[in-house]
Design a protein around this motif. Structure first.
Motif, PDB file in Angstrom:
ATOM      1  N   ILE A   5      96.876  18.644  61.271  1.00 38.38           N
ATOM      2  CA  ILE A   5      96.054  17.806  62.296  1.00 38.38           C
ATOM      3  C   ILE A   5      94.737  17.316  61.757  1.00 38.38           C
ATOM      4  O   ILE A   5      93.846  17.620  62.579  1.00 38.38           O
ATOM      5  N   THR A   6      94.727  16.691  60.792  1.00 33.54           N
ATOM      6  CA  THR A   6      93.162  16.710  60.183  1.00 33.54           C
ATOM      7  C   THR A   6      92.676  15.455  61.150  1.00 33.54           C
ATOM      8  O   THR A   6      91.385  15.416  61.055  1.00 33.54           O
ATOM      9  N   GLY A   7      93.275  14.402  61.835  1.00 34.88           N
ATOM     10  CA  GLY A   7      92.667  13.609  62.650  1.00 34.88           C
ATOM     11  C   GLY A   7      92.272  13.893  63.970  1.00 34.88           C
ATOM     12  O   GLY A   7      91.684  13.308  64.653  1.00 34.88           O
ATOM     13  N   TRP A   8      92.702  15.183  64.354  1.00 35.04           N
ATOM     14  CA  TRP A   8      92.158  15.744  65.598  1.00 35.04           C
ATOM     15  C   TRP A   8      90.781  16.214  65.647  1.00 35.04           C
ATOM     16  O   TRP A   8      90.076  16.208  66.740  1.00 35.04           O
ATOM     17  N   ARG A   9      90.126  16.504  64.393  1.00 32.34           N
ATOM     18  CA  ARG A   9      88.761  16.761  64.407  1.00 32.34           C
ATOM     19  C   ARG A   9      88.430  18.283  65.099  1.00 32.34           C
ATOM     20  O   ARG A   9      87.398  18.225  65.760  1.00 32.34           O
ATOM     21  N   LEU A  10      89.190  19.338  65.158  1.00 34.21           N
ATOM     22  CA  LEU A  10      88.789  20.394  65.850  1.00 34.21           C
ATOM     23  C   LEU A  10      88.473  21.612  64.797  1.00 34.21           C
ATOM     24  O   LEU A  10      89.239  21.932  63.874  1.00 34.21           O
ATOM     25  N   SER A  55      89.362  27.616  47.426  1.00 32.41           N
ATOM     26  CA  SER A  55      88.641  26.576  46.871  1.00 32.41           C
ATOM     27  C   SER A  55      89.368  25.342  46.640  1.00 32.41           C
ATOM     28  O   SER A  55      90.303  25.175  46.142  1.00 32.41           O
ATOM     29  N   ASN A  56      88.616  24.294  47.070  1.00 29.91           N
ATOM     30  CA  ASN A  56      89.039  23.087  46.758  1.00 29.91           C
ATOM     31  C   ASN A  56      88.042  22.512  45.820  1.00 29.91           C
ATOM     32  O   ASN A  56      86.777  22.736  46.158  1.00 29.91           O
ATOM     33  N   PRO A  57      88.068  22.103  44.356  1.00 27.50           N
ATOM     34  CA  PRO A  57      89.314  21.661  43.976  1.00 27.50           C
ATOM     35  C   PRO A  57      90.242  22.519  43.209  1.00 27.50           C
ATOM     36  O   PRO A  57      91.449  22.279  42.853  1.00 27.50           O
ATOM     37  N   THR A 112      80.562  30.042  54.823  1.00 31.75           N
ATOM     38  CA  THR A 112      81.844  30.088  54.197  1.00 31.75           C
ATOM     39  C   THR A 112      82.435  28.730  54.820  1.00 31.75           C
ATOM     40  O   THR A 112      82.470  28.309  55.867  1.00 31.75           O
ATOM     41  N   ASP A 113      83.517  28.244  53.869  1.00 27.50           N
ATOM     42  CA  ASP A 113      84.430  27.104  54.265  1.00 27.50           C
ATOM     43  C   ASP A 113      85.812  27.877  54.098  1.00 27.50           C
ATOM     44  O   ASP A 113      86.220  27.882  52.823  1.00 27.50           O
ATOM     45  N   GLU A 114      86.429  28.210  55.174  1.00 28.10           N
ATOM     46  CA  GLU A 114      87.831  28.790  54.972  1.00 28.10           C
ATOM     47  C   GLU A 114      88.867  28.164  55.533  1.00 28.10           C
ATOM     48  O   GLU A 114      89.887  28.471  56.094  1.00 28.10           O
ATOM     49  N   VAL A 115      88.826  26.560  55.363  1.00 27.79           N
ATOM     50  CA  VAL A 115      89.841  25.867  55.978  1.00 27.79           C
ATOM     51  C   VAL A 115      91.244  26.087  55.408  1.00 27.79           C
ATOM     52  O   VAL A 115      92.354  25.849  56.187  1.00 27.79           O
ATOM     53  N   TYR A 116      91.301  26.643  54.277  1.00 27.15           N
ATOM     54  CA  TYR A 116      92.720  26.990  53.617  1.00 27.15           C
ATOM     55  C   TYR A 116      93.333  28.496  53.951  1.00 27.15           C
ATOM     56  O   TYR A 116      93.840  29.027  53.254  1.00 27.15           O
ATOM     57  N   ASN A 139      81.613  17.216  50.071  1.00 25.62           N
ATOM     58  CA  ASN A 139      80.668  17.456  51.327  1.00 25.62           C
ATOM     59  C   ASN A 139      79.432  18.298  51.080  1.00 25.62           C
ATOM     60  O   ASN A 139      78.376  17.800  51.848  1.00 25.62           O
ATOM     61  N   TYR A 140      79.434  19.207  50.284  1.00 26.64           N
ATOM     62  CA  TYR A 140      78.362  20.216  50.098  1.00 26.64           C
ATOM     63  C   TYR A 140      77.014  19.683  49.754  1.00 26.64           C
ATOM     64  O   TYR A 140      76.010  20.070  50.294  1.00 26.64           O
ATOM     65  N   GLY A 141      77.351  18.481  48.929  1.00 24.05           N
ATOM     66  CA  GLY A 141      76.326  17.874  48.361  1.00 24.05           C
ATOM     67  C   GLY A 141      75.671  17.132  49.276  1.00 24.05           C
ATOM     68  O   GLY A 141      74.349  17.110  49.342  1.00 24.05           O
TER      69      GLY A 141
END
Ligand SMILES: Cc1ncc(COP(=O)(O)O)c(C=O)c1O
Length: 395
Positions: free
Chosen positions: A236-241, A169-171, A197-201, A123-125
């Motif tokens: 809950i990846t589908g909840w989009r929060l 980091s992903n991946p 930052t992207d700190e989803v993990y 997504n960053y691209g």
């Protein structure tokens, strides 16, 4: 037909979605797209069921329902060691995906440069293209995914407006060390740069390591836009929060961007998710021990399959090395793997920017292990035959 925008001309189909399609076509176990095949916590789904008749069903406050922001501020203040004010620092978004986009649109002008570590989450691209930014790729070098400090300094000398930091980091599964984060912080200070930052993990960092929030480093709170979400932490990846946490001035801008992009996150889902944000610490300990177990189970499967890998320090992905089987074409290998072995992975090259990887990286494939143990073991059984199937009918 009228012409479409130049802006989107460079968009390509997501490789991950393509692999998911190929997995379906061949009945492969899909370890390509990173989402769980198990249920969210029962208390959370019960909270959702309970509010169906009563709502809320109409728009919430555009930057997030007050009780959601209050619960989030309590949780994150404790974890980040900062005094977060739900009125001034938090914007609730439609996933971290929107949080990152709103952060970019708020901090970056068209033509500005943005540092992106490569390999990177795809997504960053797209975020860079949509906000008109020019990415400056700095390699994270396999197998340990460290970065060359001099190269990073040189990227900063090009006066970027922001640096994107995906931690864990992903991946690659890399977790940035305190020393690395402090080095980045010193450069961000010296060159007056935003850090997005992207700190989803954030809750999936394997012991003995611990997650360090970039914003919690001395002096960094004001120049950091922390993005994260509930997707991975509560399955809950589908909840989009998702949400941003940032200083008051930039939060006011992010809220406007967010309002015009989406108006707001889903009101009933925010209401139900307050339950999750109030979970005790034991929830996060159990989440981590469950992912630690999944990681161990799947790494044993890779051992049996004879694939080498870098042990992930965080998140739920592992990059496996296919050099001994092929080494030249990871995309073809992943197609073959889905068709012949019936396990789907993602070609590693899709995460690396070619200019930042010399020689090009095409000997890695990414598996994710956010799956039930039974699913991982079934994939492991199939992968155990990898070498013999390859010897008989490799492409
Ligand atoms: C690094 C990273 N950031 C963001 C996301 C998407 O997060 P969300 O569901 O909150 O939009 C993902 C999903 O795979 C991810 O791996």
């Amino acid at each position: 037909m009228p012409v479409t925008s130049n802006r989107t001309a460079d968009f390509t189909e997501s490789v991950i979605r393509r692999m998911t399609r190929i997995a379906l076509e061949h009945g492969a176990i899909n370890l390509s797209q990173g989402f769980p095949d198990f249920d969210p916590p029962a208390e959370l789904t019960a909270a959702l069921a309970q509010l169906a008749p009563s709502g809320p069903h109409q728009y919430a406050i555009t930057w997030g329902a007050a009780n959601f922001r209050e619960a989030l501020a309590r949780k994150q203040s404790r974890l980040m060691g900062m005094e977060l004010d739900p009125e001034r620092h938090i914007t609730v978004t439609c996933g971290s995906t929107e949080a990152m986009m709103a952060a970019m649109m708020s901090a970056v002008n068209p033509g500005d440069k943005v540092i992106v570590f490569s390999p990177f989450y795809e997504n960053y691209g797209a975020d860079a293209i949509l906000s008109g930014a020019r990415p400056l790729y700095v390699p994270l070098v396999p197998p340990d995914f460290g970065f060359d400090r001099e190269l990073l300094r040189r990227a900063f000398e090009e006066r970027p407006r922001a640096l994107i930091l995906c931690n864990p980091s992903n991946p690659s599964g890399k977790v940035f060390s305190r020393e690395e984060l402090e080095y980045i912080a010193a450069l961000a200070e010296e060159f007056d740069t935003w850090v997005i930052t992207d700190e989803v993990y954030e809750h999936i960092v394997y012991r003995p390591l611990e997650h360090i929030y970039f914003a919690s480093l001395p002096g960094m709170a004001e120049r950091t836009i922390s993005c994260s979400s509930l997707s991975k932490t509560y399955s809950i990846t589908g909840w989009r929060l998702g949400y941003t946490i940032a200083g008051e001035r930039v939060t006011n801008i992010i809220r406007k961007v967010h309002d015009f992009l989406t108006v707001g996150a889903a009101a009933p889902l925010m209401e139900a998710a307050v339950t999750a944000l109030n979970f005790p610490d034991s929830y996060y300990e159990e989440l981590l021990s469950s992912y630690t177990k999944k990681r161990d189970v799947f790494l044993r499967c890779l051992d049996t399959a004879g694939l080498r890998y870098t042990i992930p320090q965080g998140a739920y992905y592992v990059l496996a090395d296919i050099s001994e089987l092929n080494g030249k074409d990871d995309t073809r290998f992943c197609e073959w793997l889905a068709k012949e072995v019936k396990v789907a992975a993602v070609p590693g090259s899709s995460f690396f920017h070619s200019a930042a990887a010399s020689p090009p990286v095409n000997n890695l494939i990414r598996f994710h292990f956010a799956k039930k143990e039974a699913t991982l073991l079934a994939a492991g059984e199939r992968l155990a035959d990898l070498q013999s199937i390859w010897n008989k009918r490799g492409y």
